[in-house]
Design an enzyme around this catalytic site. Structure first.
Site, PDB file in Angstrom:
ATOM      1  N   LYS A 112      -2.439  -7.244  -7.134  1.00  0.00           N
ATOM      2  CA  LYS A 112      -3.449  -7.653  -5.665  1.00  0.00           C
ATOM      3  C   LYS A 112      -4.715  -8.356  -6.351  1.00  0.00           C
ATOM      4  O   LYS A 112      -5.398  -8.456  -5.259  1.00  0.00           O
ATOM      5  CB  LYS A 112      -3.165  -5.991  -5.139  1.00  0.00           C
ATOM      6  CG  LYS A 112      -4.082  -5.708  -3.305  1.00  0.00           C
ATOM      7  CD  LYS A 112      -3.289  -4.348  -3.268  1.00  0.00           C
ATOM      8  CE  LYS A 112      -4.320  -5.104  -1.206  1.00  0.00           C
ATOM      9  NZ  LYS A 112      -3.721  -3.678  -0.862  1.00  0.00           N
TER      10      LYS A 112
ATOM     11  N   ARG B 113       4.251   5.611  -5.771  1.00  0.00           N
ATOM     12  CA  ARG B 113       3.248   5.123  -6.657  1.00  0.00           C
ATOM     13  C   ARG B 113       1.858   6.228  -5.875  1.00  0.00           C
ATOM     14  O   ARG B 113       2.012   6.744  -6.855  1.00  0.00           O
ATOM     15  CB  ARG B 113       2.865   3.890  -5.548  1.00  0.00           C
ATOM     16  CG  ARG B 113       1.466   3.562  -6.173  1.00  0.00           C
ATOM     17  CD  ARG B 113       1.103   2.034  -5.773  1.00  0.00           C
ATOM     18  NE  ARG B 113      -0.750   1.945  -6.061  1.00  0.00           N
ATOM     19  CZ  ARG B 113      -0.638   1.477  -6.692  1.00  0.00           C
ATOM     20  NH1 ARG B 113       0.229   1.104  -8.035  1.00  0.00           N
ATOM     21  NH2 ARG B 113      -2.589   0.779  -6.901  1.00  0.00           N
TER      22      ARG B 113
ATOM     23  N   HIS C  27      -6.715   0.218  -9.661  1.00  0.00           N
ATOM     24  CA  HIS C  27      -7.791   0.092  -8.394  1.00  0.00           C
ATOM     25  C   HIS C  27      -8.543  -0.616  -8.842  1.00  0.00           C
ATOM     26  O   HIS C  27      -9.128  -0.247 -10.517  1.00  0.00           O
ATOM     27  CB  HIS C  27      -7.674   1.199  -8.130  1.00  0.00           C
ATOM     28  CG  HIS C  27      -6.971   1.913  -7.033  1.00  0.00           C
ATOM     29  ND1 HIS C  27      -6.242   3.087  -6.964  1.00  0.00           N
ATOM     30  CD2 HIS C  27      -5.315   1.926  -6.236  1.00  0.00           C
ATOM     31  CE1 HIS C  27      -5.494   3.765  -6.272  1.00  0.00           C
ATOM     32  NE2 HIS C  27      -4.843   2.215  -5.834  1.00  0.00           N
TER      33      HIS C  27
ATOM     34  N   ARG D 193       3.486  -1.909  -8.184  1.00  0.00           N
ATOM     35  CA  ARG D 193       3.514  -2.308  -6.326  1.00  0.00           C
ATOM     36  C   ARG D 193       4.938  -3.046  -6.588  1.00  0.00           C
ATOM     37  O   ARG D 193       5.643  -3.445  -7.301  1.00  0.00           O
ATOM     38  CB  ARG D 193       2.282  -2.930  -6.287  1.00  0.00           C
ATOM     39  CG  ARG D 193       1.196  -2.653  -5.878  1.00  0.00           C
ATOM     40  CD  ARG D 193       0.263  -3.354  -5.000  1.00  0.00           C
ATOM     41  NE  ARG D 193      -1.233  -2.600  -5.638  1.00  0.00           N
ATOM     42  CZ  ARG D 193      -2.023  -2.931  -6.476  1.00  0.00           C
ATOM     43  NH1 ARG D 193      -2.172  -3.365  -7.057  1.00  0.00           N
ATOM     44  NH2 ARG D 193      -3.165  -1.805  -5.738  1.00  0.00           N
TER      45      ARG D 193
ATOM     46  N   HIS E  32       5.900   2.185  -3.014  1.00  0.00           N
ATOM     47  CA  HIS E  32       4.527   2.303  -2.234  1.00  0.00           C
ATOM     48  C   HIS E  32       4.535   4.067  -2.060  1.00  0.00           C
ATOM     49  O   HIS E  32       4.236   4.225  -2.502  1.00  0.00           O
ATOM     50  CB  HIS E  32       3.668   1.725  -1.228  1.00  0.00           C
ATOM     51  CG  HIS E  32       2.527   1.840  -1.711  1.00  0.00           C
ATOM     52  ND1 HIS E  32       2.623   0.683  -2.035  1.00  0.00           N
ATOM     53  CD2 HIS E  32       1.502   1.673  -1.359  1.00  0.00           C
ATOM     54  CE1 HIS E  32       1.302   0.140  -2.958  1.00  0.00           C
ATOM     55  NE2 HIS E  32       0.337   1.067  -2.112  1.00  0.00           N
TER      56      HIS E  32
ATOM     57  N   TYR F  56      -6.307  10.634  -3.309  1.00  0.00           N
ATOM     58  CA  TYR F  56      -5.916  11.449  -4.038  1.00  0.00           C
ATOM     59  C   TYR F  56      -6.498  12.685  -4.026  1.00  0.00           C
ATOM     60  O   TYR F  56      -4.957  13.726  -4.555  1.00  0.00           O
ATOM     61  CB  TYR F  56      -4.944  10.918  -5.167  1.00  0.00           C
ATOM     62  CG  TYR F  56      -4.007   9.615  -4.729  1.00  0.00           C
ATOM     63  CD1 TYR F  56      -3.275   9.309  -3.990  1.00  0.00           C
ATOM     64  CD2 TYR F  56      -4.570   8.321  -4.701  1.00  0.00           C
ATOM     65  CE1 TYR F  56      -2.049   8.344  -3.742  1.00  0.00           C
ATOM     66  CE2 TYR F  56      -3.807   7.026  -4.527  1.00  0.00           C
ATOM     67  CZ  TYR F  56      -2.982   7.301  -3.984  1.00  0.00           C
ATOM     68  OH  TYR F  56      -2.238   5.410  -3.724  1.00  0.00           O
TER      69      TYR F  56
END
Length: 344
Positions: free
Chosen positions: A217, A292, A315, A192, A289, A324
């Site tokens: 994150k 990404r 994640h 990120r 992003h 995705y």
């Protein structure tokens, strides 16, 4: 400034105005000095300070997230003081809460901003009940706005376009060398914007070909692989282009004062600039992003295991990465059931 930015009805000019104002504040900060209101001038200052402490110590929110929620609480209080002057917060009613929510939703243009607005108000009302500022938990009357997280396709670029933009960057000037390293690292690791800005020189393990990403994150450290081309670009940047300043951070700004990027905007500008110079058509969303999303889409199309993609992106839930899978149309066609009515 808030009133000026609020006059824009679409995101694109507002984002441009924010970038321009940020540049102006760096160039001429003395023109933007404002007096900080004291607690006597701002009667809500102690309440907001207590709310900020609650978000930090009780909710455990990160500074950037805390800033947004705190702004939501401030806006709710501003609306309350304007429409009900002289009324104490303890007398707040459910009808007033719904009116405040309706006002905030009228200013929100997207489903995500509407969801954020109601979430911030709900958090503030929970705090009022938790801290004893109100006898009722009025957060229960705040309606939930419809927002289906998997209802859209993530913005992404064809991998050939990403490759074309990277290959179009020169290798002669320090800025070119830095920008090429930035795009390669973003495009091959999927980190990120904030994670890239936080990378320090000691976080790169040149022998094993890995980059240690700290405090992501999800509040977890992780390791991402450093491909040979990306490693070579980083080494070239460090040896030939990186400013000779005493800073532990990897990527530095060439604009005085030299130092690490302090916010997300410079990195996003680098990405947009290099993609445009590479002849890539950009939509409304174009920043770190976007690379990404493009990497994740490419890995899914290459039939990489979904849990492997989730680990690379950091994640915590594989359901987040499942977004995705929707773009892999050829793979989805392979598992589609036959039409029950036969061939049309």
């Amino acid at each position: 400034i808030d009133s000026y930015l609020g006059a824009f009805t679409t995101d694109t000019p507002r984002i441009g105005a924010v970038s321009a104002l940020g540049h102006a504040r760096r160039v001429a900060p003395e023109r933007f000095i404002i007096s900080v209101p004291s607690e006597e001038d701002d009667p809500d200052a102690p309440l907001l300070a207590s709310f900020s402490d609650y978000l930090r110590s009780v909710r455990g929110l990160e500074p950037k997230t805390r800033e947004g929620v705190l702004l939501g609480g401030r806006r709710f209080l501003d609306w309350f003081r304007h429409h009900h002057p002289g009324q104490d917060i303890e007398a707040l009613t459910a009808k007033q809460v719904l009116a405040a929510v309706e006002h905030r939703l009228s200013l929100s243009a997207t489903s995500s901003s509407r969801t954020a607005a109601t979430s911030h108000i709900r958090t503030f009302l929970r705090f009022l009940y938790w801290a004893g500022h109100h006898r009722q938990d009025l957060a229960r009357v705040v309606p939930r706005t419809p927002s289906w997280r998997l209802a859209h396709l993530p913005p992404r670029l064809a991998w050939d376009d990403v490759r074309q933009a990277i290959d179009a960057i020169g290798t002669t000037t320090p800025v070119d060398i830095r920008d090429r390293a930035v795009l390669l690292l973003l495009a091959t690791t999927g980190i990120r914007n904030g994670e890239l800005r936080a990378i320090r020189l000691k976080d790169i393990d040149w022998r094993t070909g890995e980059v240690f990403v700290r405090r992501t994150k999800g509040k977890r450290d992780r390791v991402v692989p450093l491909l040979e081309e990306t490693g070579a670009a980083l080494a070239d940047y460090i040896l030939r282009a990186r400013p000779k300043v005493d800073s532990p951070y990897l990527f530095l700004s060439f604009a005085p004062p030299l130092g690490p990027f302090k916010c997300a905007s410079p990195v996003s500008r680098i990405v947009r600039k290099r993609l445009r110079h590479g002849g890539v058509e950009l939509g409304r969303v174009a920043g770190a992003h976007l690379l990404r999303h493009s990497l994740a889409t490419q890995l899914v199309r290459q039939r990489r295991p979904i849990n492997e993609v989730a680990d690379l992106l950091g994640h915590r839930s594989i359901n987040t990465t499942a977004l995705y899978v929707k773009v892999a149309a050829s793979q989805l066609a392979e598992v589609a059931l036959p039409f029950p009515g036969g061939a049309a």
